[in-house]
Design a protein around this motif. Structure first.
Motif, PDB file in Angstrom:
ATOM      1  N   THR A   1       0.733  -1.343  -0.402  1.00 19.34           N
ATOM      2  CA  THR A   1      -0.182  -0.087   0.016  1.00 19.34           C
ATOM      3  C   THR A   1       0.874   1.126   0.126  1.00 19.34           C
ATOM      4  OG1 THR A   1       0.219  -0.477   2.103  1.00 19.34           O
ATOM      5  CG2 THR A   1      -2.369  -0.973   1.021  1.00 19.34           C
ATOM      6  N   GLU A   2       2.186   1.735   0.676  1.00 26.97           N
ATOM      7  CA  GLU A   2       2.978   2.493   0.033  1.00 26.97           C
ATOM      8  C   GLU A   2       3.783   2.397  -0.978  1.00 26.97           C
ATOM      9  OE1 GLU A   2       3.304   3.450   3.999  1.00 26.97           O
ATOM     10  OE2 GLU A   2       1.472   2.107   3.779  1.00 26.97           O
ATOM     11  N   THR A   3       4.182   3.442  -0.617  1.00 26.46           N
ATOM     12  CA  THR A   3       4.921   4.347  -1.568  1.00 26.46           C
ATOM     13  C   THR A   3       6.460   4.023  -1.622  1.00 26.46           C
ATOM     14  OG1 THR A   3       5.448   6.753  -1.318  1.00 26.46           O
ATOM     15  CG2 THR A   3       3.773   6.713  -2.192  1.00 26.46           C
ATOM     16  N   VAL A   4       7.692   3.842  -2.561  1.00 25.04           N
ATOM     17  CA  VAL A   4       8.299   3.208  -2.411  1.00 25.04           C
ATOM     18  C   VAL A   4       9.208   4.259  -1.149  1.00 25.04           C
ATOM     19  CG1 VAL A   4       9.168   2.044  -3.741  1.00 25.04           C
ATOM     20  CG2 VAL A   4       9.735   4.132  -4.223  1.00 25.04           C
ATOM     21  N   ALA A   5       8.658   5.651  -1.692  1.00 24.54           N
ATOM     22  CA  ALA A   5       9.772   6.282  -0.432  1.00 24.54           C
ATOM     23  C   ALA A   5       8.951   6.073   1.017  1.00 24.54           C
ATOM     24  CB  ALA A   5       8.558   7.874  -1.016  1.00 24.54           C
ATOM     25  N   ARG A   6       8.221   5.840   1.108  1.00 25.68           N
ATOM     26  CA  ARG A   6       7.349   5.913   2.373  1.00 25.68           C
ATOM     27  C   ARG A   6       8.366   4.755   3.178  1.00 25.68           C
ATOM     28  NH1 ARG A   6       1.294   8.088   1.682  1.00 25.68           N
ATOM     29  NH2 ARG A   6       1.378   6.032   0.472  1.00 25.68           N
ATOM     30  N   PHE A   7       7.936   3.389   2.392  1.00 26.43           N
ATOM     31  CA  PHE A   7       8.452   1.908   2.397  1.00 26.43           C
ATOM     32  C   PHE A   7       9.330   2.703   3.382  1.00 26.43           C
ATOM     33  CE2 PHE A   7       9.496  -2.222   1.932  1.00 26.43           C
ATOM     34  CZ  PHE A   7       8.532  -2.850   2.263  1.00 26.43           C
ATOM     35  N   GLY A   8      10.644   2.817   2.029  1.00 21.62           N
ATOM     36  CA  GLY A   8      12.574   3.490   2.425  1.00 21.62           C
ATOM     37  C   GLY A   8      12.431   3.978   3.876  1.00 21.62           C
ATOM     38  N   ALA A   9      11.477   5.039   4.348  1.00 21.23           N
ATOM     39  CA  ALA A   9      11.334   5.365   5.568  1.00 21.23           C
ATOM     40  C   ALA A   9      11.025   4.220   7.059  1.00 21.23           C
ATOM     41  CB  ALA A   9      10.971   6.789   5.674  1.00 21.23           C
ATOM     42  N   GLN A  10       9.878   4.071   5.970  1.00 21.07           N
ATOM     43  CA  GLN A  10       9.605   3.150   7.537  1.00 21.07           C
ATOM     44  C   GLN A  10      10.442   1.631   8.057  1.00 21.07           C
ATOM     45  OE1 GLN A  10       5.867   0.989   7.126  1.00 21.07           O
ATOM     46  NE2 GLN A  10       5.242   3.648   5.563  1.00 21.07           N
ATOM     47  N   LEU A  11      11.733   1.471   6.976  1.00 28.27           N
ATOM     48  CA  LEU A  11      12.159  -0.175   7.231  1.00 28.27           C
ATOM     49  C   LEU A  11      13.718   0.994   6.953  1.00 28.27           C
ATOM     50  CD1 LEU A  11       9.705  -0.990   6.630  1.00 28.27           C
ATOM     51  CD2 LEU A  11      11.583  -2.885   5.569  1.00 28.27           C
ATOM     52  N   GLY A  12      13.661   2.705   7.087  1.00 27.30           N
ATOM     53  CA  GLY A  12      15.535   2.642   6.885  1.00 27.30           C
ATOM     54  C   GLY A  12      16.480   2.292   6.050  1.00 27.30           C
ATOM     55  N   ALA A  13      15.718   2.414   4.839  1.00 30.57           N
ATOM     56  CA  ALA A  13      15.753   1.987   3.443  1.00 30.57           C
ATOM     57  C   ALA A  13      15.548   3.245   2.680  1.00 30.57           C
ATOM     58  CB  ALA A  13      16.436   0.987   2.663  1.00 30.57           C
ATOM     59  N   ALA A  14      15.775   4.718   3.139  1.00 32.14           N
ATOM     60  CA  ALA A  14      15.736   5.844   2.877  1.00 32.14           C
ATOM     61  C   ALA A  14      15.629   5.635   1.533  1.00 32.14           C
ATOM     62  CB  ALA A  14      15.834   6.667   3.759  1.00 32.14           C
ATOM     63  N   ILE A  15      15.244   6.951   0.459  1.00 29.50           N
ATOM     64  CA  ILE A  15      14.814   7.539  -0.792  1.00 29.50           C
ATOM     65  C   ILE A  15      15.746   7.914  -1.198  1.00 29.50           C
ATOM     66  CG2 ILE A  15      13.950   7.512  -3.164  1.00 29.50           C
ATOM     67  CD1 ILE A  15      13.103   4.061  -2.470  1.00 29.50           C
ATOM     68  N   THR A  16      17.078   8.986  -1.356  1.00 31.44           N
ATOM     69  CA  THR A  16      17.599   9.790  -1.457  1.00 31.44           C
ATOM     70  C   THR A  16      17.738  10.058  -2.557  1.00 31.44           C
ATOM     71  OG1 THR A  16      19.770   8.767  -0.726  1.00 31.44           O
ATOM     72  CG2 THR A  16      19.001   9.439   1.313  1.00 31.44           C
ATOM     73  N   ASP A  17      18.508  11.064  -2.772  1.00 29.23           N
ATOM     74  CA  ASP A  17      17.823  11.611  -4.222  1.00 29.23           C
ATOM     75  C   ASP A  17      19.971  10.538  -4.791  1.00 29.23           C
ATOM     76  OD1 ASP A  17      16.873  13.270  -4.065  1.00 29.23           O
ATOM     77  OD2 ASP A  17      17.944  15.183  -4.215  1.00 29.23           O
ATOM     78  N   GLU A  18      20.424  10.110  -3.679  1.00 29.04           N
ATOM     79  CA  GLU A  18      21.695   9.575  -3.911  1.00 29.04           C
ATOM     80  C   GLU A  18      21.156   7.961  -4.457  1.00 29.04           C
ATOM     81  OE1 GLU A  18      23.396   6.820  -1.986  1.00 29.04           O
ATOM     82  OE2 GLU A  18      24.813   6.369  -3.626  1.00 29.04           O
ATOM     83  N   VAL A  19      20.001   7.757  -3.433  1.00 29.95           N
ATOM     84  CA  VAL A  19      20.291   5.826  -4.374  1.00 29.95           C
ATOM     85  C   VAL A  19      18.935   5.961  -5.232  1.00 29.95           C
ATOM     86  CG1 VAL A  19      17.495   4.208  -3.330  1.00 29.95           C
ATOM     87  CG2 VAL A  19      19.617   5.600  -2.136  1.00 29.95           C
ATOM     88  N   ARG A  20      18.541   7.626  -6.109  1.00 32.72           N
ATOM     89  CA  ARG A  20      17.023   7.323  -7.082  1.00 32.72           C
ATOM     90  C   ARG A  20      17.674   7.698  -8.391  1.00 32.72           C
ATOM     91  NH1 ARG A  20      11.678  10.028  -5.812  1.00 32.72           N
ATOM     92  NH2 ARG A  20      12.272  11.207  -8.832  1.00 32.72           N
TER      93      ARG A  20
END
Ligand code: NAI
Ligand code: PYR
Length: 309
Positions: A187-206
């Protein structure tokens, strides 16, 4: 279901192997202008069949494609290291002018599944040469790029790639568009999912994932001369959707009446694929940047195809 494959090189043989292993056909016929290569590939793939689903795997000539439901077109030249897909156009368009006519003569009811590059333009070439309706001439398009995107997102987020719902649209090539705005896990955007699991989608990751997807073919070709396993599996996935009339949503390419203001262009959008070919196209909800990227991609393809038609 009978599947023909024209071009028994790395991509054609990988497709045959993947189709055989996934039960996508009861008969596979490989055709190549090097008949000994087709014979050797068919024999090799046939030896995998006892470990998988019953399937006859043969080499043949165009006449042996009669009765095929799908014919995969993987004939032509691949990229050399550093070469773009678009640079292959004139050489592969010449190959298709002969191949498509012979396929249609032998198997007029077949659905064409185009793999040869530049795959979007070759889809348009095959459409024009075959006289078939657009929904029956399908390019693998970005099915492979979408798989690459899901693989890298899944690895970053620590979940199965199959649980990532994210698409790459537009050209199968340098101008493709990674659609981050609607990329989701459950149900989550990848940004929200990443933030919840400590795997943030930062600009560098993108940026790293974008380059990982966009540069994948160049990297693999540099390392081993060509790519074949990913596309082989992608072609088998499309064949499976046709064989089982699945109405699966897959990113693949057909000539489309209008995309972001560009008329009659072959590129990838999310398509619904079943036994009749592409039976529907989804209009993706894009951010303004993604919509502009899709328009640029459509323009690149339109300008390139204008050199031929
Ligand atoms: N759509 C995609 O995602 C991908 C597309 N490709 C493309 O697939 C195509 C094939 O690549 P590979 O299999 O690596 O090349 P390859 O050189 O291994 O195989 C091509 C085969 O086509 C055959 N061929 C050439 N002209 C022919 C003709 N007139 N009639 C019948 N057969 C003919 C050759 O004998 C050869 O066996 C290339 O254009 C490549 O860029 C490759 C990887 C991914
Ligand atoms: C060669 C190619 O088109 C790919 O691997 O994406």
């Amino acid at each position: 279901m009978k599947v023909g494959i024209v071009g028994a090189g790395m991509v054609g043989s990988a497709a045959g192997y993947a189709i055989a292993l996934t039960g996508g056909a009861s008969e596979i016929v490989l055709v190549d202008y090097k008949p000994a290569l087709a014979v050797a590939q068919a024999e090799d793939i046939a030896h995998a069949v006892p470990f998988a689903h019953p399937c006859r795997v043969l080499a043949g000539d165009y006449d042996d494609l009669a009765g095929a439901t799908v014919v995969v077109l993987a004939a032509g030249v691949p990229q050399k290291p550093g070469e773009s897909r678009l640079s292959l156009l004139s050489r592969n368009a010449e190959v298709f002018s002969e191949v498509v006519a012979r396929v249609i003569k032998a198997a007029p009811d077949a659905l064409l599944l185009v793999a040869s590059n530049p795959v979007d333009i070759m889809t348009e070439v095959a459409l024009r040469a075959s006289g078939l309706p657009p929904e029956r001439v399908i390019g693998s398009g970005t099915i492979l790029d979408t798989a690459r995107f899901r693989t890298l997102l899944g690895a970053h987020l620590g979940i199965a790639a199959g649980s990532v719902h994210a698409y790459v649209l537009g050209e199968h090539g340098d101008s493709e568009v990674l659609v981050w705005s609607s990329a989701r896990v459950g149900t989550e955007t990848v940004a929200r999912f990443g933030a919840q699991l400590g795997a943030a989608i930062t600009d560098e990751v993108r940026d790293r994932i974008d380059a990982g997807v966009r540069q994948a073919a160049y990297r693999i070709i540099e390392g081993k001369g060509a790519t074949w396993y990913g596309i082989g599996a992608g072609l088998a996935r499309i064949v499976q959707a046709v064989r089982n009339d699945q109405s699966s949503v897959l990113s693949c390419s057909i000539v489309t009446p209008e995309v972001e203001g560009v008329q009659d262009v072959a590129l990838s959008l999310p398509r619904v694929v079943g036994s009749k070919g592409v039976i529907g196209t989804l209009a993706p909800d894009l951010s303004p940047d993604e919509a502009a990227g899709l328009r640029r991609s459509a323009e690149v393809l339109k300008e390139t195809s204008a050199r031929l038609f």
